[in-house]
Design an enzyme around this catalytic site. Structure first.
Site, PDB file in Angstrom:
ATOM      1  N   CYS A 184       0.804  -1.048  -0.050  1.00 20.27           N
ATOM      2  CA  CYS A 184       0.005  -0.004  -0.041  1.00 20.27           C
ATOM      3  C   CYS A 184       0.959   1.272   0.058  1.00 20.27           C
ATOM      4  O   CYS A 184       1.759   1.455   1.206  1.00 20.27           O
ATOM      5  CB  CYS A 184      -0.878   0.072   1.293  1.00 20.27           C
ATOM      6  SG  CYS A 184      -1.801   1.555   1.329  1.00 20.27           S
ATOM      7  N   LYS A 227      -8.779  -9.220   7.199  1.00 15.48           N
ATOM      8  CA  LYS A 227      -8.247  -8.288   8.036  1.00 15.48           C
ATOM      9  C   LYS A 227      -8.626  -8.569   9.574  1.00 15.48           C
ATOM     10  O   LYS A 227      -9.905  -9.143   9.546  1.00 15.48           O
ATOM     11  CB  LYS A 227      -9.199  -7.003   7.610  1.00 15.48           C
ATOM     12  CG  LYS A 227      -8.561  -6.298   6.316  1.00 15.48           C
ATOM     13  CD  LYS A 227      -9.659  -5.170   5.925  1.00 15.48           C
ATOM     14  CE  LYS A 227      -9.450  -4.938   4.605  1.00 15.48           C
ATOM     15  NZ  LYS A 227     -10.285  -3.332   4.368  1.00 15.48           N
ATOM     16  N   VAL A 259      -5.367   0.513   5.597  1.00 16.67           N
ATOM     17  CA  VAL A 259      -4.095   0.828   6.158  1.00 16.67           C
ATOM     18  C   VAL A 259      -3.512   2.167   5.631  1.00 16.67           C
ATOM     19  O   VAL A 259      -4.056   2.599   4.424  1.00 16.67           O
ATOM     20  CB  VAL A 259      -3.212  -0.175   5.893  1.00 16.67           C
ATOM     21  CG1 VAL A 259      -3.485  -1.289   6.684  1.00 16.67           C
ATOM     22  CG2 VAL A 259      -3.213  -0.558   4.635  1.00 16.67           C
ATOM     23  N   SER A 266      -3.515   8.438   6.178  1.00 16.39           N
ATOM     24  CA  SER A 266      -1.970   8.684   6.213  1.00 16.39           C
ATOM     25  C   SER A 266      -1.638  10.057   6.534  1.00 16.39           C
ATOM     26  O   SER A 266      -0.820  10.414   7.093  1.00 16.39           O
ATOM     27  CB  SER A 266      -1.401   8.121   4.989  1.00 16.39           C
ATOM     28  OG  SER A 266      -2.090   8.720   3.870  1.00 16.39           O
TER      29      SER A 266
END
Length: 225
Positions: A15, A42, A55, A68
Site C-alpha cells: 500500500c 483483516k 491501512v 495517512s
C-alpha cells in the site's frame, strides 16, 4: 519501546499510503511495532482501530489514528524533530494543497488508468496522466527552484506523500506504458535524491514486486479467475 511510548503501525507492504507513514516514522527515528495486515483477511483488532478498514492505522499511547495524511501530521506535532513541515503558514498551506492534489486527483486517475480495459480510452488516459506529471514537475520548480526537494533543501511530508507512488510507477509502465515523460527533469532529479535517503532505501521494493502485485488491477475482468 516502553509502555508509555508504545507505538503500533498497522500496514500493508503493497500500500502506498501505508508506505508514507513508515517513511515518516523512520525519518523521525521513532521506535514502533510494525503490524502487517492481510487485506484479504483483516483481523478484528485492526478493524477496531481503523474505522474505514484501511491501512495505515496508528496506535500511540492509547490514541487510535487512521488516514495517512492525518497520521503524518499527528507525528509531526507529537515529534517535531526533525521538522517535516515548514514553520510559516503559507508554505504549510502549499504542502497541504499538493498532498490533497495527490490524494484527490493524481492517484485516483492513475488507478483508473491502470484499471482501464477499453483500448479506445488509452490515449485519453495517457494524456491525462502526462498532464498530471507535467503539472507536478512545474509545481516543484515553482515551489523550490533550487530543489532538491518539493519545498527546498530538506524533505517534508509532501515528499513522503508522493514518493511511494513513484516507486510503484514501473507497474504502470509495464501494464499501460505510462511512465515519466522525458521532459519532467525536475521530478527525475527529485526521485534520484529521494532514492538515496536511508529511510527510502531501507524499505524499498524492486519493480518486479509491484508488477506482480498490481496485476489484479490491470488484468481484464474476463481473466479475473
Amino acid at each position: 519501546m516502553t509502555e508509555a511510548t508504545k507505538m503500533e503501525l498497522f500496514t500493508a507492504r503493497v500500500c502506498p499510503y501505508a508506505h508514507r507513514t513508515r517513511l515518516v516514522l523512520m525519518e523521525k527515528g521513532l521506535d514502533f511495532e510494525l503490524v502487517e495486515v492481510d487485506l484479504q483477511n483483516k483481523p478484528e483488532r485492526f478493524l477496531q482501530v481503523s474505522a474505514y478498514g484501511k491501512v495505515p492505522a496508528l496506535v500511540h499511547d492509547g490514541v487510535e489514528i487512521y488516514e495517512s495524511a492525518i497520521i503524518n501530521e499527528y507525528l509531526e506535532e507529537a515529534f517535531p524533530e526533525p521538522p517535516l513541515m515548514p514553520r510559516e503558514p503559507g508554505p504549510r498551506a502549499q504542502l497541504r494543497i499538493w498532498i490533497d492534489y495527490c490524494d484527490d486527483h493524481f492517484l485516483g486517475d492513475h488507478y483508473a488508468a491502470l484499471k482501464n480495459q477499453d483500448p479506445e480510452k488509452e490515449g485519453y488516459w495517457k494524456d491525462k496522466i502526462d498532464t498530471h506529471l507535467h503539472r507536478i514537475d512545474q509545481a516543484m520548480r515553482d515551489l523550490s527552484p533550487e530543489g532538491p526537494y518539493w519545498l527546498g533543501a530538506a524533505p517534508s511530508l509532501l515528499d513522503f506523500a508522493y514518493y511511494p507512488f513513484f516507486e510503484r510507477l514501473p507497474a504502470w509502465a509495464h501494464y499501460r506504458g505510462l511512465g515519466l515523460p522525458e521532459d519532467c527533469e525536475r521530478i527525475a532529479a527529485w526521485l534520484d535524491t529521494m532514492a538515496g535517503r536511508p529511510s527510502v532505501s531501507a524499505i524499498a521494493n524492486p519493480p518486479d514486486y509491484y508488477i506482480e502485485r498490481y496485476a489484479r488491477y490491470a488484468r481484464a475482468p474476463a481473466a479475473a479467475e
